[in-house]
Motif scaffolding. Structure first.
Motif, short mmCIF file in Angstrom:
data_model
loop_
_atom_site.label_atom_id
_atom_site.label_comp_id
_atom_site.label_asym_id
_atom_site.label_seq_id
_atom_site.Cartn_x
_atom_site.Cartn_y
_atom_site.Cartn_z
N CYS A 99 -56.78 -74.14 77.46
CA CYS A 99 -56.60 -72.98 76.57
C CYS A 99 -57.75 -72.91 75.57
O CYS A 99 -58.07 -73.92 74.93
CB CYS A 99 -55.28 -73.07 75.81
SG CYS A 99 -53.82 -72.89 76.86
N ARG A 151 -52.54 -68.27 78.28
CA ARG A 151 -53.65 -68.21 77.35
C ARG A 151 -53.24 -68.93 76.07
O ARG A 151 -52.06 -69.26 75.88
CB ARG A 151 -54.05 -66.77 77.04
CG ARG A 151 -52.96 -65.94 76.37
CD ARG A 151 -53.29 -64.46 76.34
NE ARG A 151 -52.22 -63.68 75.74
CZ ARG A 151 -52.02 -62.39 76.00
NH1 ARG A 151 -52.82 -61.74 76.84
NH2 ARG A 151 -51.02 -61.73 75.41
N ASN A 191 -50.42 -67.55 85.04
CA ASN A 191 -51.19 -66.93 83.97
C ASN A 191 -50.78 -67.47 82.60
O ASN A 191 -49.58 -67.52 82.28
CB ASN A 191 -51.00 -65.41 83.97
CG ASN A 191 -51.54 -64.78 85.24
OD1 ASN A 191 -52.61 -65.16 85.71
ND2 ASN A 191 -50.81 -63.81 85.79
N VAL A 217 -46.99 -62.71 78.80
CA VAL A 217 -47.87 -63.77 79.27
C VAL A 217 -47.56 -65.02 78.48
O VAL A 217 -47.27 -64.96 77.28
CB VAL A 217 -49.36 -63.38 79.07
CG1 VAL A 217 -50.29 -64.53 79.47
CG2 VAL A 217 -49.69 -62.13 79.86
#
Length: 363
Positions: A218, A306, A304, A163
């Motif tokens: 984020c 993070r 996707n 990711v």
């Protein structure tokens, strides 16, 4: 050793890299192998700076992506050579970060002379990431060959579970020292216990409420913690000096100077009985996902992403105004563990995504 088969299956390449021991300060053998393999590619410029090996295409494709990965590992813990258990590849560096390095090497070799490549590539395989920053190959490259650190986006192959982990936290470590007067504990009134001088500061750190803040989509969680304590000369003696290490992990919406100012305010030392000294301090990196090249990468992974918790070398690229993300296979929680292992399907997945990104049209 025989030349690395860079264009072969990235899982097999990961295994081959794991089988070359390369703890920090002992990277020459793996650097030799990588350099030899890269020099076998046609039409690619290759350079070596100490045990850092770099290569790039020069096809005037209008955009350039940097693929960076470190070649060193922590000390081997009876976990070389690699072994397989089901669909897991075990071995030192299998997560941090020879699987990511293998994927980047494989992608570079596969596309260097392919008509499908839509973005010029710079590959950086650097030494000294796991030790003091003075040995970091990216830092050495910046000083000695800065022309290699140019691009529209940088990918760092740190383990991220496949990711995108964007940006990174900054980190400050300070040494807080309590000063007192040594005395026999039976006559404590004749002394001044330096450890007790730290009590109020320790309490302020323990009661600190860290922020959770969203930066460019984020979510980053800050943290302030005591990570080391040292005091005492004998069990019947008041210490005349006590030390406490405090680590502040801060979100990238703070500059390093702002973070230092905030930390000093929280510690509130008096400068006489308690002093503070910066032991290490580096700024964070904003995500930078709004840049066109980063958007294309997001499209390739299905959108996707993070926040990255912890500091990585994406910060070095951020200071050069190059947006950078962490993207590699493996669970970062397994890094540095004797049982370090990486799912082979994540290695394949990251390789597929990188190929799709590098061959997608530049918008």
């Amino acid at each position: 050793m025989s030349s690395l088969a860079l264009s072969s299956d990235p899982v097999a390449l990961t295994a081959a890299l794991v089988d070359v021991p390369s703890p920090s300060h002992h990277e020459s053998r793996i650097a030799d192998a990588i350099e030899q393999a890269l020099r076998e590619l046609e039409g690619v410029e290759v350079k070596r700076v100490s045990n850092t090996v770099v290569a790039r295409t020069q096809r005037d494709l209008g955009s350039r992506v940097i693929l960076a990965g470190h070649v060193d590992t922590v000390p081997i813990a009876d976990n070389v050579p690699h072994h397989m258990e089901g669909d897991m590849l075990y071995g030192c560096g299998s997560v941090d970060m020879k699987s990511g390095l293998a994927v980047y090497l494989h992608t570079f070799a596969r596309l260097a002379n392919s008509p499908d490549l839509k973005r010029d590539l710079t590959l950086i395989c650097y030494e000294g990431e796991e030790v003091s920053s003075e040995y970091n190959g990216l830092g050495i490259l910046e000083r000695e060959a800065p022309e290699w650190l140019v691009g529209d986006l940088a990918l760092l192959g740190e383990p991220s579970g496949g990711v995108i982990e964007a940006g990174c936290q900054g980190t400050i470590r300070v040494k807080v020292t309590g000063h007192g007067v040594r005395a026999h504990s039976a006559r404590a009134w004749l002394g001044d216990n330096a450890a007790h001088r730290l009590a109020e500061v320790l309490t302020r750190v323990a009661s600190y409420e860290p922020r959770t803040v969203t930066v460019e989509g984020c979510e980053y969680r800050e943290g302030l913690n005591v990570v080391g304590l040292k005091a005492g000369v004998a069990t019947n003696t008041l210490p005349d000096e006590a030390e406490m290490l405090v680590n502040f992990r801060f979100a990238p919406d703070r500059t390093l100077d702002e973070a230092l100012e905030h930390l000093y305010g929280v510690l509130a030392v008096d400068g006489e009985h308690v002093t503070v000294e910066v032991d290490d301090a580096v700024g964070g990196a904003r995500p930078g996902l709004d840049k066109p090249a980063a958007q294309a990468l997001l499209d390739a992974v299905g959108g996707n992403f993070r926040a990255k918790f912890g500091w990585t070398d994406v910060s070095r690229f951020s200071t050069l105004a190059i947006p950078a993300v962490n993207y590699g296979p493996g669970d970062p929680g397994l890094a540095h563990k004797p049982e370090e292992h990486c799912p082979v399907d994540q290695i394949t997945q990251v390789a597929d995504v990188l190929y799709r990104f590098c061959t997608s049209p530049v918008k």
